[in-house]
Design a protein around this motif. Structure first.
Motif, mmCIF file in Angstrom:
data_model
loop_
_atom_site.group_PDB
_atom_site.id
_atom_site.type_symbol
_atom_site.label_atom_id
_atom_site.label_comp_id
_atom_site.label_asym_id
_atom_site.label_seq_id
_atom_site.Cartn_x
_atom_site.Cartn_y
_atom_site.Cartn_z
ATOM 1 N N GLY A 40 -19.784 7.476 -2.649
ATOM 2 C CA GLY A 40 -18.925 6.333 -2.384
ATOM 3 C C GLY A 40 -19.088 5.747 -1.007
ATOM 4 N N ILE A 41 -18.740 4.458 -0.893
ATOM 5 C CA ILE A 41 -18.619 3.783 0.392
ATOM 6 C C ILE A 41 -17.179 3.308 0.522
ATOM 7 C CG2 ILE A 41 -21.036 3.096 0.523
ATOM 8 C CD1 ILE A 41 -20.168 0.287 -0.411
ATOM 9 N N PHE A 42 -16.660 3.345 1.734
ATOM 10 C CA PHE A 42 -15.242 3.095 1.943
ATOM 11 C C PHE A 42 -15.023 2.354 3.252
ATOM 12 C CE2 PHE A 42 -16.175 7.113 -0.040
ATOM 13 C CZ PHE A 42 -15.522 6.999 -1.270
ATOM 14 N N LYS A 43 -14.089 1.413 3.230
ATOM 15 C CA LYS A 43 -13.651 0.755 4.452
ATOM 16 C C LYS A 43 -12.138 0.692 4.444
ATOM 17 C CE LYS A 43 -14.120 -3.753 5.185
ATOM 18 N NZ LYS A 43 -14.742 -5.056 5.525
ATOM 19 N N GLY A 44 -11.509 1.394 5.372
ATOM 20 C CA GLY A 44 -10.066 1.315 5.531
ATOM 21 C C GLY A 44 -9.727 0.257 6.561
ATOM 22 N N MET A 45 -8.715 -0.563 6.264
ATOM 23 C CA MET A 45 -8.319 -1.642 7.165
ATOM 24 C C MET A 45 -6.816 -1.580 7.432
ATOM 25 S SD MET A 45 -10.970 -3.477 8.003
ATOM 26 C CE MET A 45 -10.266 -5.049 8.531
ATOM 27 N N PRO A 46 -6.409 -1.824 8.692
ATOM 28 C CA PRO A 46 -4.964 -1.875 8.961
ATOM 29 C C PRO A 46 -4.332 -3.064 8.261
ATOM 30 C CG PRO A 46 -6.225 -2.549 10.903
ATOM 31 C CD PRO A 46 -7.219 -2.045 9.906
ATOM 32 N N LEU A 47 -3.128 -2.882 7.771
ATOM 33 C CA LEU A 47 -2.414 -3.955 7.087
ATOM 34 C C LEU A 47 -1.970 -5.027 8.074
ATOM 35 C CD1 LEU A 47 -0.139 -1.849 4.723
ATOM 36 C CD2 LEU A 47 -2.104 -3.242 4.026
ATOM 37 N N THR A 48 -2.021 -6.271 7.640
ATOM 38 C CA THR A 48 -1.512 -7.380 8.440
ATOM 39 C C THR A 48 -0.031 -7.593 8.143
ATOM 40 O OG1 THR A 48 -1.979 -9.056 6.759
ATOM 41 C CG2 THR A 48 -3.785 -8.480 8.272
ATOM 42 N N ASP A 49 0.641 -8.334 9.015
ATOM 43 C CA ASP A 49 2.046 -8.667 8.780
ATOM 44 C C ASP A 49 2.202 -9.443 7.478
ATOM 45 O OD1 ASP A 49 2.771 -7.413 11.121
ATOM 46 O OD2 ASP A 49 2.826 -9.264 12.306
ATOM 47 N N GLU A 50 1.243 -10.320 7.189
ATOM 48 C CA GLU A 50 1.267 -11.110 5.959
ATOM 49 C C GLU A 50 1.231 -10.209 4.727
ATOM 50 O OE1 GLU A 50 -1.322 -14.927 5.207
ATOM 51 O OE2 GLU A 50 -2.499 -13.157 4.696
ATOM 52 N N GLN A 51 0.367 -9.202 4.761
ATOM 53 C CA GLN A 51 0.248 -8.281 3.628
ATOM 54 C C GLN A 51 1.506 -7.449 3.451
ATOM 55 O OE1 GLN A 51 -3.322 -6.489 5.065
ATOM 56 N NE2 GLN A 51 -4.639 -8.091 4.204
ATOM 57 N N LYS A 52 2.070 -6.989 4.536
ATOM 58 C CA LYS A 52 3.315 -6.230 4.461
ATOM 59 C C LYS A 52 4.449 -7.089 3.905
ATOM 60 C CE LYS A 52 2.107 -3.306 8.426
ATOM 61 N NZ LYS A 52 2.416 -3.003 9.853
ATOM 62 N N GLU A 53 4.490 -8.355 4.315
ATOM 63 C CA GLU A 53 5.547 -9.247 3.853
ATOM 64 C C GLU A 53 5.428 -9.511 2.358
ATOM 65 O OE1 GLU A 53 8.884 -11.729 3.883
ATOM 66 O OE2 GLU A 53 8.169 -10.216 5.312
ATOM 67 N N LEU A 54 4.207 -9.741 1.860
ATOM 68 C CA LEU A 54 4.056 -9.991 0.435
ATOM 69 C C LEU A 54 4.429 -8.762 -0.393
ATOM 70 C CD1 LEU A 54 3.335 -11.985 -1.765
ATOM 71 C CD2 LEU A 54 0.994 -11.130 -1.686
ATOM 72 N N SER A 55 4.077 -7.576 0.110
ATOM 73 C CA SER A 55 4.455 -6.349 -0.586
ATOM 74 C C SER A 55 5.975 -6.244 -0.686
ATOM 75 C CB SER A 55 3.877 -5.140 0.140
ATOM 76 O OG SER A 55 4.176 -3.955 -0.556
ATOM 77 N N LYS A 56 6.651 -6.602 0.381
ATOM 78 C CA LYS A 56 8.118 -6.583 0.395
ATOM 79 C C LYS A 56 8.685 -7.589 -0.600
ATOM 80 C CE LYS A 56 12.035 -7.578 3.457
ATOM 81 N NZ LYS A 56 12.417 -8.055 4.817
ATOM 82 N N ILE A 57 8.133 -8.801 -0.617
ATOM 83 C CA ILE A 57 8.603 -9.840 -1.538
ATOM 84 C C ILE A 57 8.385 -9.409 -2.987
ATOM 85 C CG2 ILE A 57 8.119 -12.175 -2.383
ATOM 86 C CD1 ILE A 57 7.517 -12.933 0.570
ATOM 87 N N ALA A 58 7.201 -8.865 -3.271
ATOM 88 C CA ALA A 58 6.899 -8.436 -4.643
ATOM 89 C C ALA A 58 7.887 -7.395 -5.126
ATOM 90 C CB ALA A 58 5.474 -7.884 -4.696
ATOM 91 N N ARG A 59 8.232 -6.444 -4.271
ATOM 92 C CA ARG A 59 9.186 -5.406 -4.643
ATOM 93 C C ARG A 59 10.590 -5.976 -4.844
ATOM 94 N NH1 ARG A 59 5.052 -2.696 -2.265
ATOM 95 N NH2 ARG A 59 4.858 -0.433 -2.644
ATOM 96 N N GLU A 60 10.975 -6.901 -3.981
ATOM 97 C CA GLU A 60 12.293 -7.532 -4.126
ATOM 98 C C GLU A 60 12.418 -8.234 -5.473
ATOM 99 O OE1 GLU A 60 12.490 -10.177 -0.826
ATOM 100 O OE2 GLU A 60 13.202 -8.648 0.595
ATOM 101 N N ILE A 61 11.403 -8.999 -5.828
ATOM 102 C CA ILE A 61 11.433 -9.724 -7.100
ATOM 103 C C ILE A 61 11.418 -8.757 -8.275
ATOM 104 C CG2 ILE A 61 10.180 -11.355 -8.580
ATOM 105 C CD1 ILE A 61 9.186 -12.697 -5.968
ATOM 106 N N TYR A 62 10.589 -7.715 -8.192
ATOM 107 C CA TYR A 62 10.473 -6.750 -9.289
ATOM 108 C C TYR A 62 11.781 -6.002 -9.515
ATOM 109 C CZ TYR A 62 8.633 -2.959 -12.166
ATOM 110 O OH TYR A 62 8.413 -2.070 -13.181
ATOM 111 N N ASN A 63 12.525 -5.739 -8.443
ATOM 112 C CA ASN A 63 13.814 -5.054 -8.597
ATOM 113 C C ASN A 63 14.776 -5.866 -9.455
ATOM 114 O OD1 ASN A 63 13.193 -2.754 -7.135
ATOM 115 N ND2 ASN A 63 13.913 -3.597 -5.179
ATOM 116 N N LYS A 64 14.650 -7.192 -9.409
ATOM 117 C CA LYS A 64 15.530 -8.052 -10.203
ATOM 118 C C LYS A 64 14.905 -8.421 -11.537
ATOM 119 C CE LYS A 64 18.629 -11.972 -9.781
ATOM 120 N NZ LYS A 64 19.193 -12.995 -8.873
ATOM 121 N N TYR A 65 13.590 -8.573 -11.554
ATOM 122 C CA TYR A 65 12.865 -8.962 -12.767
ATOM 123 C C TYR A 65 11.756 -7.944 -13.039
ATOM 124 C CZ TYR A 65 15.138 -13.448 -11.838
ATOM 125 O OH TYR A 65 16.057 -14.439 -11.594
ATOM 126 N N PRO A 66 12.053 -6.852 -13.742
ATOM 127 C CA PRO A 66 11.057 -5.793 -13.971
ATOM 128 C C PRO A 66 10.097 -6.129 -15.115
ATOM 129 C CG PRO A 66 13.132 -5.159 -14.956
ATOM 130 C CD PRO A 66 13.378 -6.480 -14.263
#
Length: 260
Positions: free
Chosen positions: A98-124
């Motif tokens: 395998g080849i692998f590249k780990g990258m630090p998360l951006t603020d934008e990526q963290k924010e979208l993850s938060k939004i996705a979870r918020e929506i999923y909690n109400k609309y599963p």
């Protein structure tokens, strides 16, 4: 720019089923060898399992029905290649190239993850979301579009109108949403449906976690049989990955959202 899908997206349903079967193998053995592929859609779920563990149809069918509902289960269980099994006995060595590249998360990526979870909690239900510098796009099935627009007034919500989603109108397969699972990190393999001897799982987790800790890109490669990766014993990398998997509740839980 990043896309995220929720745990009811058809590809994530496939990932979750594969993860739950890997969890089952780990209940049988603390160091199983297993690889699971799942294809699901239109009331049928096909599962192929290659494993060193003795697994039975009934518990796998229960996993499929618990996660995917009333679908026909088509299950094939075969033993792992005997040569690989013998070569890996009593040793912790890399089980994949395998080849692998780990990258630090951006603020934008963290924010979208938060939004996705918020929506999923109400609309599963099946949903997918995109965020870039100028647009937030929310595609959420079985949702009150007007409510979502009130909560996210600057978002583009269901641009094509209401929709139902799910495996009745779409198909899902394991490891088809790696961008959603890994953000800017890169792999030559897939995260889900495999035990931790597979570098696709353990080294990806290790590279991602190291990138978050260091705040910079981490590039790694390995070959089947390697005893060390990045100056660490492969046994240590597997141990670190297992600690991470255990901390979030197992391989099925890991499959729900991936690494972030």
């Amino acid at each position: 720019m990043i896309e995220k899908v929720n745990p009811m997206h058809p590809d994530k349903i496939a990932d979750r089923i594969a993860g739950a079967i890997v969890d089952l193998a780990y209940k049988e053995n603390k160091n199983p060898k297993i690889a699971v592929e799942v294809l699901i859609g239109h009331s049928v779920c096909h599962v192929i399992i290659e494993t060193t563990e003795k697994l039975y149809q009934e518990p796998i069918e229960k996993i499929i029905h618990r996660i995917a509902g009333d679908v026909k289960a088509d299950i094939l269980i075969v033993p792992q290649d005997v040569y690989l099994t013998n070569n890996q006995k009593n040793k912790v060595r890399c089980g994949d190239n395998g080849i692998f590249k780990g990258m630090p998360l951006t603020d934008e990526q963290k924010e979208l993850s938060k939004i996705a979870r918020e929506i999923y909690n109400k609309y599963p239900y099946d949903g997918k979301y995109i965020l870039d510098e100028t647009r937030l796009i929310i595609c959420q099935s079985n949702a009150k579009t007007s409510e979502l627009r009130e909560t996210y007034p600057y978002a583009e919500v269901n641009p094509l109108g209401d929709w139902t989603g799910g495996t009745d109108v779409d198909t899902g397969a394991t490891n088809r949403k790696l961008g959603s699972d890994m953000a800017d990190s890169v792999t030559g393999g897939g995260l889900h449906g495999k035990d931790l001897s597979k570098a696709d799982v353990s080294v990806n987790i290790y590279a991602f976690l190291k990138a978050q800790e260091m705040g910079e890109e981490v590039k790694l490669c390995c070959a089947i049989g390697d005893r060390e990766v990045d100056g660490k014993s492969y046994e240590d990398i597997v141990r670190l990955a297992k600690e991470y998997i255990d901390s979030i509740g197992g391989f099925e839980k890991f499959a729900e959202w991936g690494l972030f």
